[in-house]
Design a protein around this motif. Structure first.
Motif, short mmCIF file in Angstrom:
data_model
loop_
_atom_site.label_atom_id
_atom_site.label_comp_id
_atom_site.label_asym_id
_atom_site.label_seq_id
_atom_site.Cartn_x
_atom_site.Cartn_y
_atom_site.Cartn_z
N LEU A 188 0.83 -1.20 0.00
CA LEU A 188 0.00 0.00 0.00
C LEU A 188 0.87 1.24 0.00
O LEU A 188 2.01 1.21 0.46
CB LEU A 188 -0.90 0.05 1.24
CG LEU A 188 -1.96 -1.03 1.40
CD1 LEU A 188 -2.74 -0.80 2.70
CD2 LEU A 188 -2.92 -1.06 0.21
N ILE A 189 0.29 2.34 -0.50
CA ILE A 189 0.96 3.64 -0.42
C ILE A 189 0.01 4.62 0.27
O ILE A 189 -1.21 4.47 0.21
CB ILE A 189 1.37 4.18 -1.82
CG1 ILE A 189 0.17 4.26 -2.80
CG2 ILE A 189 2.47 3.34 -2.42
CD1 ILE A 189 -0.34 5.65 -2.99
N ARG A 190 0.60 5.62 0.94
CA ARG A 190 -0.20 6.71 1.49
C ARG A 190 -0.19 7.84 0.46
O ARG A 190 0.88 8.29 0.04
CB ARG A 190 0.34 7.20 2.83
CG ARG A 190 -0.56 8.28 3.45
CD ARG A 190 -0.18 8.63 4.87
NE ARG A 190 1.22 8.96 4.93
CZ ARG A 190 2.00 8.71 5.99
NH1 ARG A 190 1.52 8.12 7.05
NH2 ARG A 190 3.27 9.06 5.97
N ARG A 191 -1.36 8.25 0.03
CA ARG A 191 -1.50 9.24 -1.04
C ARG A 191 -1.06 10.62 -0.56
O ARG A 191 -1.47 11.09 0.49
CB ARG A 191 -2.94 9.27 -1.54
CG ARG A 191 -3.34 7.92 -2.18
CD ARG A 191 -4.64 7.97 -2.90
NE ARG A 191 -4.77 9.08 -3.81
CZ ARG A 191 -4.23 9.13 -5.04
NH1 ARG A 191 -3.55 8.12 -5.50
NH2 ARG A 191 -4.38 10.21 -5.79
N GLY A 192 -0.25 11.27 -1.40
CA GLY A 192 0.22 12.62 -1.09
C GLY A 192 -0.63 13.69 -1.74
O GLY A 192 -0.50 14.87 -1.40
N GLU A 195 6.00 5.43 -7.68
CA GLU A 195 5.43 5.52 -6.34
C GLU A 195 6.09 4.62 -5.32
O GLU A 195 6.04 4.90 -4.12
CB GLU A 195 3.93 5.22 -6.37
CG GLU A 195 3.14 6.29 -7.08
CD GLU A 195 1.64 6.12 -6.96
OE1 GLU A 195 1.18 5.06 -6.48
OE2 GLU A 195 0.93 7.06 -7.35
N THR A 196 6.71 3.51 -5.77
CA THR A 196 7.24 2.54 -4.81
C THR A 196 8.72 2.21 -5.00
O THR A 196 9.30 1.56 -4.15
CB THR A 196 6.45 1.21 -4.88
OG1 THR A 196 6.77 0.54 -6.10
CG2 THR A 196 4.96 1.44 -4.76
N GLY A 197 9.30 2.60 -6.12
CA GLY A 197 10.69 2.26 -6.41
C GLY A 197 10.89 0.85 -6.91
O GLY A 197 12.02 0.42 -7.14
N THR A 209 3.49 9.40 -0.02
CA THR A 209 4.28 9.87 1.11
C THR A 209 4.81 8.74 1.97
O THR A 209 5.65 8.96 2.84
CB THR A 209 3.47 10.85 1.99
OG1 THR A 209 2.32 10.18 2.50
CG2 THR A 209 3.04 12.08 1.18
N ASP A 210 4.32 7.52 1.73
CA ASP A 210 4.82 6.34 2.43
C ASP A 210 4.44 5.13 1.59
O ASP A 210 3.48 5.18 0.81
CB ASP A 210 4.20 6.23 3.83
CG ASP A 210 4.96 5.29 4.75
OD1 ASP A 210 5.92 4.64 4.31
OD2 ASP A 210 4.57 5.19 5.94
N ALA A 211 5.20 4.07 1.72
CA ALA A 211 4.92 2.81 1.02
C ALA A 211 5.35 1.68 1.93
O ALA A 211 6.44 1.72 2.49
CB ALA A 211 5.67 2.75 -0.30
#
Length: 137
Positions: free
Chosen positions: A24-28, A60-62, A105-107
């Motif tokens: 999951l990612i936190r949306r910026g 978004e995640t690299g 902003t986070d993954a």
């Protein structure tokens, strides 16, 4: 938006680690700024879904991913999102390092307990549950 459509085409990636945790990612950015979702974004002009998803996952995640089958699609407001199962391109470690980038902003990979505790974008739990792709542990 595609011609003749009122929807913006988007893609999302469903990626599990070896332990069955979901990425999951936190949306910026809006929509859903500060909320957690699967990584993804808009399909740019001239891209197909797979090309867009490989680009979005890297941004978004690299991570470098291979795109697998379509899991399902949803409409969220003006966005039509096609979600695909993904796998890490090079499981031997050459796939990149997980890091938040672009508008994330986070993954992180999350297990079922962490998934349930996070503030998620609207409808994510129900959608992923309906498709049978919630975190496996």
């Amino acid at each position: 938006m595609t011609e003749g459509s009122r929807h913006v085409p988007c893609v999302g990636g469903i990626l599990f680690d070896a332990d069955g945790r979901l990425l999951l990612i936190r949306r910026g950015n809006e929509p859903g700024r500060g909320l957690w979702s699967v990584p993804g974004g808009r399909v740019e002009s001239g891209e197909d879904d797979h090309t867009a998803l490989v680009r979005e996952m890297a941004e978004e995640t690299g991570l470098s991913v291979s795109v697998g089958p379509l899991v399902g699609s949803v409409e969220r407001g003006r966005y039509r999102i096609a979600d695909y199962l993904c796998s890490v391109e090079h499981p031997d470690g050459a796939a990149g390092s997980l890091r938040a980038g672009d508008d994330a902003t986070d993954a992180r990979f999350v297990d079922a307990a962490a998934f349930a505790a996070l503030p998620l974008v609207e409808g994510l739990t129900e959608t992923l549950d309906g498709w049978g792709v919630l975190p496996r542990i």
